[in-house]
Design an enzyme around this catalytic site. Structure first.
Site, PDB file in Angstrom:
ATOM      1  N   PRO A   1      -7.420  -2.219 -35.083  1.00 24.86           N
ATOM      2  CG  PRO A   1      -8.309  -1.033 -33.270  1.00 24.86           C
ATOM      3  CD  PRO A   1      -7.443  -0.873 -34.493  1.00 24.86           C
TER       4      PRO A   1
ATOM      5  CD  GLN B   1      -9.919  -0.097 -29.562  1.00 27.46           C
ATOM      6  OE1 GLN B   1     -10.672  -1.022 -29.830  1.00 27.46           O
ATOM      7  NE2 GLN B   1      -9.739   0.935 -30.368  1.00 27.46           N
TER       8      GLN B   1
ATOM      9  CB  CYS C   1     -17.164   0.736 -30.932  1.00 25.56           C
ATOM     10  SG  CYS C   1     -18.175  -0.714 -31.286  1.00 25.56           S
TER      11      CYS C   1
ATOM     12  CG  ASN D   1      -8.720   3.739 -39.652  1.00 24.03           C
ATOM     13  OD1 ASN D   1      -9.788   3.668 -39.058  1.00 24.03           O
ATOM     14  ND2 ASN D   1      -8.271   2.752 -40.384  1.00 24.03           N
TER      15      ASN D   1
ATOM     16  CG  ASP E   1     -12.292   4.387 -47.688  1.00 24.72           C
ATOM     17  OD1 ASP E   1     -12.740   3.299 -47.286  1.00 24.72           O
ATOM     18  OD2 ASP E   1     -13.012   5.345 -48.028  1.00 24.72           O
TER      19      ASP E   1
ATOM     20  NE  ARG F   1     -13.517  -1.717 -43.858  1.00 22.84           N
ATOM     21  CZ  ARG F   1     -14.369  -0.827 -44.283  1.00 22.84           C
ATOM     22  NH1 ARG F   1     -15.593  -1.188 -44.559  1.00 22.84           N
ATOM     23  NH2 ARG F   1     -14.014   0.429 -44.442  1.00 22.84           N
TER      24      ARG F   1
HETATM   25  C1  LIG Z   1     -15.072  -6.388 -38.321  1.00 23.43           C
HETATM   26  C2  LIG Z   1     -14.544  -5.101 -37.765  1.00 23.43           C
HETATM   27  C3  LIG Z   1     -14.287  -5.003 -36.411  1.00 23.43           C
HETATM   28  C4  LIG Z   1     -13.810  -3.807 -35.872  1.00 23.43           C
HETATM   29  N1  LIG Z   1     -13.503  -3.736 -34.534  1.00 23.43           N
HETATM   30  C5  LIG Z   1     -12.952  -2.609 -34.032  1.00 23.43           C
HETATM   31  C6  LIG Z   1     -12.498  -2.555 -32.687  1.00 23.43           C
HETATM   32  O1  LIG Z   1     -12.575  -3.524 -31.916  1.00 23.43           O
HETATM   33  N2  LIG Z   1     -11.969  -1.373 -32.246  1.00 23.43           N
HETATM   34  C7  LIG Z   1     -11.842  -0.265 -33.061  1.00 23.43           C
HETATM   35  O2  LIG Z   1     -11.352   0.775 -32.630  1.00 23.43           O
HETATM   36  N3  LIG Z   1     -12.247  -0.310 -34.346  1.00 23.43           N
HETATM   37  C8  LIG Z   1     -12.769  -1.454 -34.850  1.00 23.43           C
HETATM   38  N4  LIG Z   1     -13.096  -1.501 -36.166  1.00 23.43           N
HETATM   39  C9  LIG Z   1     -12.835  -0.325 -37.027  1.00 23.43           C
HETATM   40  C10 LIG Z   1     -11.453  -0.420 -37.680  1.00 23.43           C
HETATM   41  O3  LIG Z   1     -10.441  -0.357 -36.699  1.00 23.43           O
HETATM   42  C11 LIG Z   1     -11.240   0.724 -38.701  1.00 23.43           C
HETATM   43  O4  LIG Z   1     -11.346   1.935 -38.013  1.00 23.43           O
HETATM   44  C12 LIG Z   1     -12.252   0.699 -39.846  1.00 23.43           C
HETATM   45  O5  LIG Z   1     -12.413  -0.611 -40.365  1.00 23.43           O
HETATM   46  C13 LIG Z   1     -11.842   1.660 -40.969  1.00 23.43           C
HETATM   47  O6  LIG Z   1     -10.614   1.292 -41.538  1.00 23.43           O
HETATM   48  P1  LIG Z   1     -10.521   0.520 -42.970  1.00 23.43           P
HETATM   49  O7  LIG Z   1     -11.283   1.346 -43.982  1.00 23.43           O
HETATM   50  O8  LIG Z   1      -9.054   0.444 -43.256  1.00 23.43           O
HETATM   51  O9  LIG Z   1     -11.149  -0.830 -42.782  1.00 23.43           O
HETATM   52  C14 LIG Z   1     -13.602  -2.685 -36.721  1.00 23.43           C
HETATM   53  C15 LIG Z   1     -13.867  -2.787 -38.073  1.00 23.43           C
HETATM   54  C16 LIG Z   1     -14.330  -3.975 -38.621  1.00 23.43           C
HETATM   55  C17 LIG Z   1     -14.590  -4.067 -40.108  1.00 23.43           C
END
Ligand SMILES: Cc1cc2nc3c(=O)[nH]c(=O)nc-3n(C[C@H](O)[C@H](O)[C@H](O)COP(=O)(O)O)c2cc1C
Length: 333
Positions: free
Chosen positions: A12, A66, A97, A197, A199, A222
Site C-alpha cells: 500500500p 488498510q 506509517c 517487505n 528492498d 517502490r
Molecule cells: C509514497 C509511499 C507511500 C506509502 N504509503 C503507505 C501506506 O499508506 N500504508 C502502508 O502500510 N505503507 C505505506 N508505505 C510503505 C510501503 O508499503 C512499504 O512498506 C515501503 O515502501 C517499503 O517497501 P519497498 O522497499 O518495497 O518500497 C508507503 C511508502 C511510500 C514510498
C-alpha cells in the site's frame, strides 16, 4: 481462510496505489493488492472522500483494505461500516506509517511503542470483522528498540491472521537497508504467515528475501512504480528460472498511455493529469533524456495534450529501437 503462500503483494502506498494503479499491477501479476491507508475515524464520520479510497477493480485478485487509527472502538466501528458497504478479502491495520502527523496521534508506527494498545485494536477489530485481519508493522520504532518479533507475536495472539514486516525502523523512514534477518526472526516466532517487505526490487532480491526470511509471501512497493512488470518478471524467474519479459522504452510509454486513460476515468481529467505526473516520472526513468521528458510532462495541463505528447514520444522511441535493431543486424551480417 486466506492463502497467501508464495503470493506477490503490491505494497500500500498513499498517493500511488489507488484503484487504477493496483489494477495495472494486478494485470501484470500482483496477487494481492491493498488500498492506500484510510482513516478509521474519517470512515466513522461518514467522509465520502475517504470512502472513495475503497474501490476495487475487477482485475484485482486478493483485495485488502488498510485502515489506520489508534482508538480500538473507532477502528472496530470503521470495520463494521466498511464490511457492510464494500467487497474485499481482508482488513489490514497500519502499524508502520512513519509520518510525523500520524505518529504524533499515536497511530501508525507509534503503535509499536504501545503493544498493549495495539493488541486491543487487533482484538476489537478481529471481534467484529467477518474477514481476516492482518497487521503491517516495521522492524521497530528505533534501532535500539527493534521489537518486531515480540510485537508480531502479540499481534498473532490478539487475533491477526498474518503479519507483514517492513524491515526498517520508523527512524529510518524509507532510507537505509531493510533488515531481512529480523523478518526471519519474526517468521521463526509465529504460527501465522509472514510477508516480507523492504528492498525487494526484482527476481534476484525476491529469491534472496524468501531464502533469508523464510517468509510466506513477499511485498513490493517502490520498485513497482513505473514498473508494474516487476511482478511478471519475478513470477517468470520462479517458474522458468529466467526472465523473458523485457520492456522496451516505447512499450513502457504505451502502457503508461493506457494507464493514464484509465486514471482519467477514475479521477477526472484535471486530477488525473496531476496524479499522472508522479507516475510518469517513474515510467520514464532510465529512458534517454528522461529529465527533459519529465519537465515537458510537468508543463502539460490538458489530458488530450498529454496523450498526444506521449503518443509521439512512443513513436519516436519505437523508431529509435528499430534503428538500433537494424544497426545490430548490419553489424552481424
Ligand atoms: C509514497 C509511499 C507511500 C506509502 N504509503 C503507505 C501506506 O499508506 N500504508 C502502508 O502500510 N505503507 C505505506 N508505505 C510503505 C510501503 O508499503 C512499504 O512498506 C515501503 O515502501 C517499503 O517497501 P519497498 O522497499 O518495497 O518500497 C508507503 C511508502 C511510500 C514510498
Amino acid at each position: 481462510m486466506l492463502n497467501i503462500k508464495g503470493k506477490l503483494f503490491l505494497a500500500p502506498m498513499a498517493g500511488f496505489t489507488y484503484k487504477t494503479f493496483r489494477s495495472l499491477c494486478s494485470r501484470f501479476g500482483a496477487d494481492v493488492t491493498i488500498t492506500e491507508m484510510v482513516s478509521a475515524k474519517a470512515i466513522t464520520m461518514g467522509s465520502q472522500k475517504t470512502k472513495d479510497l475503497i474501490s476495487f477493480s475487477d482485475d484485482e485478485k486478493i483485495k485488502g483494505v488498510q485502515i489506520f487509527g489508534s482508538d480500538p472502538s473507532t477502528m472496530a466501528e470503521a470495520v463494521k461500516i466498511i464490511q457492510d458497504e464494500f467487497e474485499y478479502d481482508f482488513i489490514d491495520i497500519n502499524m508502520g506509517c512513519p509520518v510525523p502527523k500520524v505518529v504524533k496521534s499515536g497511530e501508525g508506527s507509534a503503535l509499536m511503542k504501545n503493544p498493549s494498545l495495539a493488541a486491543k485494536i487487533v482484538q476489537e477489530v478481529a471481534k467484529v470483522s467477518r474477514k481476516p485481519v492482518s497487521v503491517k508493522i516495521r522492524k521497530g520504532f528505533d534501532e535500539g528498540d527493534a521489537n518486531a518479533p515480540e510485537f508480531a507475536y502479540i499481534m498473532q495472539e490478539s487475533g491477526a491472521s498474518f503479519v507483514t514486516v517492513h524491515g526498517r525502523t520508523r527512524s529510518q523512514m524509507y532510507s537505509g537497508k531493510a533488515d531481512w534477518e529480523i523478518i526471519g526472526k519474526v517468521k521463526e516466532r509465529l504460527r501465522i504467515p509472514v510477508v516480507a517487505n523492504g528492498d525487494i526490487v526484482d527476481f534476484e532480491s525476491a529469491k534472496r528475501a524468501y531464502e533469508m526470511t523464510g517468509a510466506d509471501g513477499i511485498m513490493i512497493g517502490r520498485a513497482a512504480l513505473g514498473n508494474p512488470w516487476v511482478f511478471l518478471q519475478i513470477k517468470e524467474g520462479f517458474e522458468n528460472g529466467q526472465i523473458t519479459t523485457m520492456v522496451l522504452p516505447h512499450q513502457k510509454i504505451k502502457v503508461a498511455i493506457e494507464f493514464f486513460k484509465d486514471l482519467c476515468a477514475e479521477k477526472g481529467e484535471k486530477m488525473a493529469v496531476l496524479e499522472a505526473r508522479k507516475h510518469l516520472g517513474f515510467f520514464v526513468k532510465g529512458i534517454e533524456n528522461a529529465a527533459k521528458i519529465r519537465d515537458r510532462i510537468n508543463r502539460i495541463s490538458r489530458a488530450e495534450d498529454l496523450i498526444g505528447y506521449l503518443e509521439n514520444l512512443s513513436i519516436e522511441l519505437e523508431q529509435k529501437a528499430k534503428m538500433l535493431d537494424n544497426n545490430i543486424e548490419a553489424e552481424i551480417f
